[in-house]
Design a protein around this motif. Structure first.
Motif, short mmCIF file in Angstrom:
data_model
loop_
_atom_site.label_atom_id
_atom_site.label_comp_id
_atom_site.label_asym_id
_atom_site.label_seq_id
_atom_site.Cartn_x
_atom_site.Cartn_y
_atom_site.Cartn_z
N ASN A 156 0.81 -1.23 0.00
CA ASN A 156 0.00 0.00 0.00
C ASN A 156 0.84 1.27 0.00
OD1 ASN A 156 -2.54 -1.36 0.11
ND2 ASN A 156 -2.22 -1.75 2.28
N GLU A 157 1.99 1.26 0.67
CA GLU A 157 2.80 2.48 0.77
C GLU A 157 3.91 2.54 -0.28
OE1 GLU A 157 1.93 4.90 2.79
OE2 GLU A 157 0.28 3.67 3.60
N LEU A 158 4.53 1.39 -0.55
CA LEU A 158 5.63 1.38 -1.51
C LEU A 158 5.20 0.97 -2.91
CD1 LEU A 158 8.44 -0.16 0.75
CD2 LEU A 158 7.95 2.24 0.28
N GLY A 159 4.01 0.42 -3.05
CA GLY A 159 3.48 0.07 -4.37
C GLY A 159 4.10 -1.16 -4.99
N TYR A 160 4.66 -2.07 -4.17
CA TYR A 160 5.24 -3.30 -4.71
C TYR A 160 4.12 -4.32 -4.95
CZ TYR A 160 9.64 -1.38 -2.85
OH TYR A 160 10.74 -0.60 -2.54
N GLU A 161 3.77 -4.53 -6.21
CA GLU A 161 2.64 -5.42 -6.53
C GLU A 161 3.06 -6.87 -6.69
OE1 GLU A 161 0.55 -3.88 -9.89
OE2 GLU A 161 -0.04 -2.03 -8.86
N SER A 162 4.36 -7.12 -6.93
CA SER A 162 4.85 -8.50 -7.02
C SER A 162 6.25 -8.57 -6.42
CB SER A 162 4.88 -8.99 -8.48
OG SER A 162 5.78 -8.21 -9.25
N VAL A 163 6.51 -9.66 -5.72
CA VAL A 163 7.75 -9.81 -4.96
C VAL A 163 8.28 -11.23 -5.14
CG1 VAL A 163 8.70 -9.96 -2.62
CG2 VAL A 163 7.21 -8.05 -3.24
N ALA A 164 9.58 -11.37 -5.39
CA ALA A 164 10.24 -12.67 -5.34
C ALA A 164 10.84 -12.85 -3.95
CB ALA A 164 11.33 -12.76 -6.40
N ILE A 165 10.94 -14.10 -3.51
CA ILE A 165 11.47 -14.40 -2.18
C ILE A 165 12.74 -15.23 -2.29
CG2 ILE A 165 11.03 -15.71 -0.05
CD1 ILE A 165 8.10 -14.87 -0.28
N VAL A 166 13.77 -14.83 -1.56
CA VAL A 166 15.01 -15.60 -1.42
C VAL A 166 15.18 -15.89 0.06
CG1 VAL A 166 17.50 -15.68 -1.79
CG2 VAL A 166 16.04 -14.46 -3.42
N ALA A 167 15.18 -17.17 0.43
CA ALA A 167 15.16 -17.52 1.86
C ALA A 167 15.88 -18.83 2.11
CB ALA A 167 13.71 -17.63 2.34
N GLU A 168 16.39 -18.96 3.34
CA GLU A 168 16.96 -20.23 3.76
C GLU A 168 15.83 -21.25 3.90
OE1 GLU A 168 20.52 -18.10 6.31
OE2 GLU A 168 18.42 -18.10 6.93
N ASP A 169 16.20 -22.50 3.69
CA ASP A 169 15.21 -23.57 3.55
C ASP A 169 15.02 -24.31 4.88
OD1 ASP A 169 13.43 -25.37 2.51
OD2 ASP A 169 14.87 -26.37 1.19
N TYR A 170 14.35 -23.65 5.82
CA TYR A 170 14.02 -24.32 7.08
C TYR A 170 12.88 -23.56 7.76
CZ TYR A 170 16.82 -20.92 9.80
OH TYR A 170 17.33 -19.80 10.38
N SER A 171 12.55 -23.97 8.96
CA SER A 171 11.28 -23.57 9.57
C SER A 171 11.17 -22.08 9.88
CB SER A 171 11.05 -24.39 10.85
OG SER A 171 12.15 -24.25 11.73
N PHE A 172 12.26 -21.43 10.33
CA PHE A 172 12.15 -20.01 10.67
C PHE A 172 11.83 -19.14 9.45
CE2 PHE A 172 14.40 -15.88 10.83
CZ PHE A 172 13.50 -15.21 11.65
N PRO A 173 12.58 -19.27 8.33
CA PRO A 173 12.19 -18.49 7.15
C PRO A 173 10.77 -18.78 6.68
CG PRO A 173 14.43 -19.26 6.91
CD PRO A 173 13.87 -19.96 8.12
N TYR A 174 10.32 -20.03 6.77
CA TYR A 174 8.93 -20.32 6.41
C TYR A 174 7.99 -19.46 7.26
CZ TYR A 174 10.91 -24.81 4.63
OH TYR A 174 11.65 -25.78 4.00
N THR A 175 8.34 -19.33 8.55
CA THR A 175 7.49 -18.57 9.47
C THR A 175 7.50 -17.08 9.13
OG1 THR A 175 7.94 -20.20 11.22
CG2 THR A 175 7.06 -18.07 11.91
N GLN A 176 8.68 -16.54 8.81
CA GLN A 176 8.75 -15.13 8.42
C GLN A 176 7.99 -14.87 7.12
OE1 GLN A 176 12.28 -12.64 9.42
NE2 GLN A 176 10.59 -12.60 10.89
N VAL A 177 8.11 -15.80 6.19
CA VAL A 177 7.39 -15.65 4.91
C VAL A 177 5.88 -15.62 5.16
CG1 VAL A 177 6.83 -16.85 2.75
CG2 VAL A 177 9.22 -16.59 3.45
N LEU A 178 5.40 -16.47 6.06
CA LEU A 178 3.98 -16.43 6.41
C LEU A 178 3.59 -15.06 6.94
CD1 LEU A 178 1.15 -17.64 7.19
CD2 LEU A 178 2.16 -18.13 9.41
N GLY A 179 4.38 -14.53 7.88
CA GLY A 179 4.05 -13.24 8.47
C GLY A 179 3.96 -12.14 7.43
N PHE A 180 4.85 -12.17 6.43
CA PHE A 180 4.81 -11.18 5.36
C PHE A 180 3.66 -11.44 4.40
CE2 PHE A 180 6.02 -10.13 0.95
CZ PHE A 180 6.13 -8.74 1.07
#
Length: 412
Positions: free
Chosen positions: A157-181
């Motif tokens: 809403n503020e920055l206008g990013y309509e599409s985003v790619a994700i680069v993350a480590e492959d384990y439970s904590f990044p999965y959790t952060q990705v959910l929050g976002f």
């Protein structure tokens, strides 16, 4: 004495403790002191020691001995460290671990040691407390999804990013952060067409760098420690210019204090975090001054790891004080005191636990900026108070979303 006024003169009380007597209280601290997360891990140990220093190194005449064990961010290493601390060193309780999958492993292990209390360090995987919780495992810092509340809406809403790619480590904590976002971002209308999952300790990100779609508006990076530095460096060297959205660990002070041209990519990068290095609150300023005095070789401000290990050890000190150091009857009174605790955090909020012994936290939407002296920090854009583990959603609706994974959530 001011609770944050911890002169280096009392450092020896926790770090050079005298040989333990029968009435001494032993704290085992488990943190990652090797590999990609070694820098953050050392700050976790600093945070735990600082809380003990504030207590004067004793509670009700019982001296506190801190015994530190290293893990390597793997579940097996955390379990082995905990077993050694419990079975050989005879610790009364454990503060740690650092990394997400380690936390899940210690949560499970805690059920085999019902007379030992486990206080989470900075491990922030969702299911450590949300599903199959353990009665003797406490987490005062919340989980990684709570730490991203507010960022998805801000990015869309503020920055206008309509599409985003994700680069993350492959384990439970990044999965959790990705959910929050993504919970917010996708609801607002955003799309996530690609997710790139990488192993912890990855050195070569070239295949990821050159596979990032050119038509996305930004990259959400969920990498910590050396992994974050390596990816951002290689992305900058390849001429990458997409705006960065940082996870809580990607824009942490442990990364911002690193050196390299990649840092220019981070100026203005939004993120979510319960720890803000440049927070303009009286409690945080006092906490940072105390940290800098005690640990002049530490970071320019406490990292998220130092902050969260501190809060867990602080909670232990407060609960011990409340029960007069009494750890009898399977630590029953101590745990009751922990469960009912309310205390002021270094960021000025009130820390308290929910029914799963998981922290209800204040979260900050931040952006990276360059200070006058050329160093980098985070400043507050927005504060979201009292974030629970259900992210403000109905409990049953939230649980129906299922456990986080590579593919959950999804909004291609």
């Amino acid at each position: 004495m001011n609770k944050f006024k911890t002169a280096a003169s009392i450092l020896a009380l926790c770090c050079l403790a005298a040989p333990a007597m029968a009435e001494d209280i032993k704290i085992g601290v488990i943190s990652v002191l090797e590999g990609a997360f070694a820098g953050p891990g050392m700050d976790g140990v600093r945070g735990a020691k600082l809380a003990v220093m504030e207590a004067g190194g004793e509670v009700n005449g019982n001296e506190i001995e801190v015994i530190t064990m290293s893990s390597d961010a793997s579940p097996d290493s955390a379990v082995n460290a905990a077993r050694k601390l419990i079975e050989q060193d005879g610790v009364d309780f454990i503060v740690g671990p650092l990394s997400g999958s380690e936390g899940l492993a210690l949560r499970d292990l805690s059920k085999s040691y019902p007379e030992v209390t486990f206080l989470n360090g900075s491990s922030a995987s969702q299911d450590t407390t949300l599903r199959d919780a353990s009665e003797n495992f406490f987490r005062f810092g919340g989980d990684g999804a709570q730490w991203m509340v507010g960022v998805g809406n801000y990015a869309y809403n503020e920055l206008g990013y309509e599409s985003v790619a994700i680069v993350a480590e492959d384990y439970s904590f990044p999965y959790t952060q990705v959910l929050g976002f993504m919970a917010e971002y996708c609801e607002a209308g955003g799309r996530v067409p690609e997710k790139f999952w990488t192993p912890i300790g990855n050195k070569d990100y070239s295949s990821v760098v050159y596979s990032i779609p050119q038509d996305v508006d930004a990259i959400f990076v969920v990498l910590g420690g050396a992994d974050a530095v390596n990816f951002l460096t290689q992305y900058a060297q390849a001429g990458g210019d997409k705006p960065i959205i940082g996870s809580s660990v990607t824009i942490d002070q442990s990364v911002l204090d690193s050196h390299g041209p990649f840092k220019n990519l981070l100026i203005g990068a939004p993120s979510g975090t319960p720890t803000v290095s440049n927070f303009d609150g009286a409690e945080w300023k006092a906490f940072t001054a105390s940290y800098n005095e005690a640990f002049p070789d530490g970071f320019s401000a406490p990292s998220i790891f130092g902050h969260h290990y501190y809060m867990s050890a602080k909670a232990a000190m407060l609960a011990l004080e409340e029960v007069g150091g009494d750890l009898s009857d399977g630590q029953e009174a101590f745990r009751e005191a922990l469960a009912k605790l309310e205390f002021t955090t270094p960021t000025g909020g009130t820390m308290r636990l929910d029914e799963n012994r998981n922290g209800i936290v204040d979260n900050f939407v931040t952006e990276v900026f360059e200070r006058e002296d050329g160093t980098f920090g985070n400043r507050v854009v927005k504060v979201v108070r009292d974030v629970d583990q259900y992210l403000g959603m109905d409990k049953e609706e939230f649980l129906a979303m299922g456990p986080v994974s590579r593919d959950n959530p999804s909004c291609p």
